[in-house]
Design a protein around this motif. Structure first.
Motif, short mmCIF file in Angstrom:
data_model
loop_
_atom_site.label_atom_id
_atom_site.label_comp_id
_atom_site.label_asym_id
_atom_site.label_seq_id
_atom_site.Cartn_x
_atom_site.Cartn_y
_atom_site.Cartn_z
N VAL A 1 -20.30 9.30 2.76
CA VAL A 1 -18.66 8.62 2.73
C VAL A 1 -17.80 8.84 1.64
CG1 VAL A 1 -17.60 6.68 3.76
CG2 VAL A 1 -19.48 7.23 4.65
N LEU B 1 -17.23 12.70 1.97
CA LEU B 1 -16.13 13.06 2.72
C LEU B 1 -15.18 12.75 2.33
CD1 LEU B 1 -17.32 12.71 6.59
CD2 LEU B 1 -15.01 11.64 5.62
N ASP B 2 -14.83 11.43 2.34
CA ASP B 2 -12.93 11.39 1.84
C ASP B 2 -12.55 11.96 0.53
OD1 ASP B 2 -13.37 8.92 3.22
OD2 ASP B 2 -13.94 7.36 1.79
N ARG C 1 -10.31 14.42 10.18
CA ARG C 1 -11.33 12.88 8.49
C ARG C 1 -12.24 12.09 9.40
NH1 ARG C 1 -12.52 8.12 7.34
NH2 ARG C 1 -13.39 7.66 5.99
N LEU C 2 -10.98 11.64 11.02
CA LEU C 2 -12.99 10.72 11.71
C LEU C 2 -13.21 12.19 12.72
CD1 LEU C 2 -9.85 7.91 13.49
CD2 LEU C 2 -12.27 7.83 12.07
N PRO D 1 -23.67 8.80 8.14
CA PRO D 1 -23.36 9.06 7.45
C PRO D 1 -24.82 8.15 6.34
CG PRO D 1 -21.81 7.77 8.79
CD PRO D 1 -22.88 7.89 9.13
N LEU E 1 -15.92 12.95 10.12
CA LEU E 1 -17.09 11.72 10.42
C LEU E 1 -18.06 11.54 11.12
CD1 LEU E 1 -17.95 9.11 8.55
CD2 LEU E 1 -15.76 7.47 9.39
N SER E 2 -17.28 11.70 12.58
CA SER E 2 -18.17 11.59 14.12
C SER E 2 -19.47 12.06 14.19
CB SER E 2 -17.08 11.09 15.10
OG SER E 2 -16.22 12.40 15.20
N THR F 1 -21.06 13.80 11.55
CA THR F 1 -22.58 12.81 11.00
C THR F 1 -23.27 12.65 12.24
OG1 THR F 1 -21.44 11.12 9.95
CG2 THR F 1 -20.56 12.91 8.95
#
Length: 80
Positions: A46, A49-50, A63-64, A73, A67-68, A70
């Motif tokens: 995480v 990714l940030d 960004r979402l 995470p 994240l989705s 991955t």
């Protein structure tokens, strides 16, 4: 899917340039690790990714999407 999105979002920036920009922002993430992410051999944590989202100036929606994409995470490393 994660690798495809990362490649799409970073273009025309090279993996080495992205790694250098991440390092300048306090995250040591070698370009070979980023290559493995793009090839689907490694997920992002995480905090990684940030940092990538910050460096690439991604929108919240982008960004979402990362994240989705991955698989799951990886947990943050425990503080020593």
């Amino acid at each position: 899917m994660l690798g495809r999105l990362l490649r799409e979002y970073r273009k025309p920036m090279s993996l080495r340039s992205l790694a250098d920009a991440l390092k300048a922002n306090g995250l040591e993430l070698d370009h070979t690790i980023l290559w493995r992410v793009e090839k689907g051999e490694r997920d992002l944590r995480v905090h990684e990714l940030d940092a990538i989202a910050l460096v690439l100036r991604l929108t919240d929606e982008q960004r979402l999407r990362l994240l989705s994409a991955t698989r799951s995470p990886a947990p943050e490393p425990e503080a020593a």
